[in-house]
Design an enzyme around this catalytic site. Structure first.
Site, short mmCIF file in Angstrom:
data_model
loop_
_atom_site.label_atom_id
_atom_site.label_comp_id
_atom_site.label_asym_id
_atom_site.label_seq_id
_atom_site.Cartn_x
_atom_site.Cartn_y
_atom_site.Cartn_z
N ASP A 25 0.83 -1.21 0.00
CA ASP A 25 0.00 0.00 0.00
C ASP A 25 0.86 1.26 0.00
O ASP A 25 1.99 1.25 0.49
CB ASP A 25 -0.92 -0.04 1.24
CG ASP A 25 -2.09 0.92 1.11
OD1 ASP A 25 -2.35 1.42 -0.01
OD2 ASP A 25 -2.76 1.17 2.14
N ARG B 230 0.21 7.71 -2.65
CA ARG B 230 0.79 8.78 -1.84
C ARG B 230 2.27 8.99 -2.14
O ARG B 230 2.78 10.11 -2.11
CB ARG B 230 0.58 8.48 -0.34
CG ARG B 230 -0.81 8.88 0.14
CD ARG B 230 -1.17 8.20 1.43
NE ARG B 230 -1.47 6.79 1.21
CZ ARG B 230 -1.58 5.90 2.18
NH1 ARG B 230 -1.38 6.25 3.43
NH2 ARG B 230 -1.91 4.66 1.89
N ARG C 6 -0.69 9.08 -10.12
CA ARG C 6 -0.77 7.85 -9.31
C ARG C 6 -0.16 6.65 -10.03
O ARG C 6 0.46 5.79 -9.41
CB ARG C 6 -2.23 7.55 -8.95
CG ARG C 6 -2.83 8.55 -7.96
CD ARG C 6 -4.28 8.19 -7.65
NE ARG C 6 -4.39 6.86 -7.08
CZ ARG C 6 -4.23 6.57 -5.78
NH1 ARG C 6 -3.98 7.54 -4.93
NH2 ARG C 6 -4.35 5.34 -5.35
N HIS D 226 2.33 3.38 -9.08
CA HIS D 226 2.13 1.94 -9.29
C HIS D 226 3.31 1.33 -10.05
O HIS D 226 3.71 0.20 -9.80
CB HIS D 226 0.82 1.69 -10.04
CG HIS D 226 -0.40 2.08 -9.25
ND1 HIS D 226 -0.55 1.73 -7.93
CD2 HIS D 226 -1.50 2.80 -9.57
CE1 HIS D 226 -1.70 2.21 -7.48
NE2 HIS D 226 -2.29 2.88 -8.46
N SER E 182 -7.66 -5.40 -5.14
CA SER E 182 -8.75 -5.95 -4.33
C SER E 182 -10.07 -5.87 -5.09
O SER E 182 -10.20 -5.12 -6.07
CB SER E 182 -8.86 -5.17 -3.02
OG SER E 182 -9.45 -3.90 -3.25
N THR E 183 -11.05 -6.61 -4.60
CA THR E 183 -12.38 -6.55 -5.24
C THR E 183 -12.96 -5.14 -5.11
O THR E 183 -13.84 -4.77 -5.89
CB THR E 183 -13.35 -7.57 -4.59
OG1 THR E 183 -13.27 -7.48 -3.15
CG2 THR E 183 -13.03 -9.00 -5.00
N LEU F 25 10.11 -20.82 -4.37
CA LEU F 25 9.20 -19.85 -3.73
C LEU F 25 7.83 -19.97 -4.40
O LEU F 25 7.73 -19.96 -5.62
CB LEU F 25 9.73 -18.42 -3.93
CG LEU F 25 8.78 -17.28 -3.50
CD1 LEU F 25 8.71 -17.20 -1.98
CD2 LEU F 25 9.23 -15.93 -4.05
N ARG G 88 -5.45 -1.39 9.08
CA ARG G 88 -6.66 -2.15 8.75
C ARG G 88 -6.33 -3.32 7.83
O ARG G 88 -5.27 -3.37 7.22
CB ARG G 88 -7.74 -1.25 8.14
CG ARG G 88 -7.28 -0.43 6.96
CD ARG G 88 -8.43 0.39 6.37
NE ARG G 88 -7.95 1.31 5.36
CZ ARG G 88 -7.73 2.60 5.56
NH1 ARG G 88 -7.97 3.15 6.73
NH2 ARG G 88 -7.27 3.36 4.57
N SER H 53 -8.39 -4.41 5.22
CA SER H 53 -8.83 -4.16 3.84
C SER H 53 -9.18 -5.45 3.08
O SER H 53 -8.80 -5.62 1.93
CB SER H 53 -7.79 -3.34 3.07
OG SER H 53 -7.54 -2.12 3.72
N GLU I 260 0.90 -12.76 12.63
CA GLU I 260 1.54 -11.62 13.27
C GLU I 260 1.57 -10.47 12.25
O GLU I 260 1.73 -10.70 11.05
CB GLU I 260 2.98 -11.97 13.67
CG GLU I 260 3.08 -13.07 14.70
CD GLU I 260 2.54 -12.65 16.07
OE1 GLU I 260 2.68 -11.47 16.43
OE2 GLU I 260 1.98 -13.52 16.77
C1 IPE Z 1 -5.42 -2.62 -0.13
O1 IPE Z 1 -5.10 -1.29 -0.29
C2 IPE Z 1 -5.45 -3.30 -1.47
C3 IPE Z 1 -4.15 -3.50 -2.10
C4 IPE Z 1 -2.99 -3.19 -1.59
C5 IPE Z 1 -4.21 -4.15 -3.38
P1 IPE Z 1 -6.21 -0.17 -0.48
O2 IPE Z 1 -5.49 1.11 -0.64
O3 IPE Z 1 -7.16 -0.54 -1.55
O4 IPE Z 1 -6.98 -0.24 0.91
P2 IPE Z 1 -7.79 0.87 1.70
O5 IPE Z 1 -8.71 1.53 0.72
O6 IPE Z 1 -6.78 1.84 2.21
O7 IPE Z 1 -8.47 0.15 2.79
C1 IPE Z 2 -1.53 0.27 -3.32
O1 IPE Z 2 -1.31 1.64 -3.38
C2 IPE Z 2 -1.78 -0.33 -4.68
C3 IPE Z 2 -3.17 -0.75 -4.92
C4 IPE Z 2 -4.15 -0.70 -4.05
C5 IPE Z 2 -3.47 -1.27 -6.23
P1 IPE Z 2 -2.52 2.65 -3.37
O2 IPE Z 2 -2.88 2.97 -4.77
O3 IPE Z 2 -3.62 2.20 -2.52
O4 IPE Z 2 -1.81 3.92 -2.71
P2 IPE Z 2 -2.46 4.95 -1.69
O5 IPE Z 2 -2.98 4.15 -0.54
O6 IPE Z 2 -3.56 5.65 -2.45
O7 IPE Z 2 -1.35 5.85 -1.33
MG MG Z 3 -4.05 2.44 -0.58
#
Ligand code: IPE
Ligand code: IPE
Ligand code: MG
Length: 248
Positions: free
Chosen positions: A22, A26, A35, A39, A67-68, A133, A192, A194, A205
């Site tokens: 995650d 940001r 953004r 990625h 995620s879904t 792995l 969280r 998520s 853990e």
């Molecule tokens: C969790 O991150 C999903 C992935 C890392 C793929 P999100 O950025 O989607 O989760 P929330 O919205 O902060 O809970």
């Molecule tokens: C995690 O980074 C990647 C995915 C959820 C696909 P984010 O895109 O959620 O980055 P933030 O949380 O917005 O910074």
């Molecule tokens: Mg995120």
């Protein structure tokens, strides 16, 4: 040769590490970048983390890539994330295969473009005999969705209610046959779950770091493994040391 961080005894080493990658958005925002640039940087980092996992001797690595709920992002970002999966398979498959990485997918493939589904299935097929792995890619994955599907399949199989056990449910999940994650790492500081591995994480853990995913490096990975090695996993019981003392 596995480069298990030397201070960590083998029995204190996690067999299965799961990661919520995650903070890409940001990371990009901080640099005034779109953004998707975050990625891309996150994907580069994933290559390094996979390599480090092989070097450390981690057996199972599960990464949360989409995620879904991520379908709810702007269409351009969703498209970009789909493209990244495709691009990673195209560019990395050979190398991963050479390194002995077995690719698996957890989640629903149905909603992805047919060409991407095929690419994922082919990559799974090509690497199926590797065992250095096991890399589980959670893509279009949701923990609740996984449990709902398991319930549906259990019912379709006509399993009588009294035969439904904890072990049986585990066998109906995408992760059937894979040990539960010992350690879950979440970058970018969010406290969280998520919707990630909600069944399997019952006694995992956690290691949460404020570092954004593209900056999560091998050194910090090592720190997470070391932190894990110092945990006392009690599983609801009393500490083994305490038990010995009270028996003495
Ligand atoms: C969790 O991150 C999903 C992935 C890392 C793929 P999100 O950025 O989607 O989760 P929330 O919205 O902060 O809970
Ligand atoms: C995690 O980074 C990647 C995915 C959820 C696909 P984010 O895109 O959620 O980055 P933030 O949380 O917005 O910074
Ligand atoms: Mg995120």
């Amino acid at each position: 040769m596995a480069e298990t961080p030397s201070a960590i005894p083998l029995e204190k080493f996690p067999q299965h590490v799961a990661m919520i990658m995650d903070g890409n958005g940001r990371w990009a925002l901080q640099r005034g970048l779109p953004r998707l640039a975050g990625h891309k940087a996150g994907t580069e980092n994933l290559r390094r983390v996979i390599r480090a996992s092989v070097e450390f001797g981690v057996k199972y690595l599960t990464i949360y890539a989409f995620s879904t709920e991520n379908w709810g992002r702007p269409p351009e970002e969703v498209k970009g994330l789909m493209y990244i999966l495709e691009d990673v398979i195209d560019r990395e498959l050979n190398e991963l295969n050479k390194e002995g990485v077995q690719l698996r997918h957890i989640g629903r493939l149905e909603r992805l473009a047919p060409s991407l589904q095929k690419k994922v299935l082919d990559a799974i097929e090509v690497t199926r005999n590797n065992d250095r792995l096991i890399l589980n890619i959670a893509f279009n994955y949701g923990g609740r969705d996984e449990i709902v599907q398991a319930i549906q399949r259990i019912m379709k199989d006509g399993v009588p209610p009294e035969k439904v056990t904890d072990e049986m449910v585990s066998k109906y999940l995408y992760t059937a046959g894979v040990p539960d994650p010992d350690l879950i790492i979440r970058t970018s500081g969010e406290l969280r779950v998520s919707n990630f591995l909600i069944w399997q994480a019952a006694y995992s853990e956690w290691y949460v770091t404020p570092t954004f995913w593209p900056d999560f490096n091998k050194e910090e990975y090592r720190q997470a493994l070391e932190s894990f090695a110092h945990r006392d996993r009690r599983y609801g019981k009393v500490a083994s040391g305490e038990l010995q003392e009270s028996n003495a």
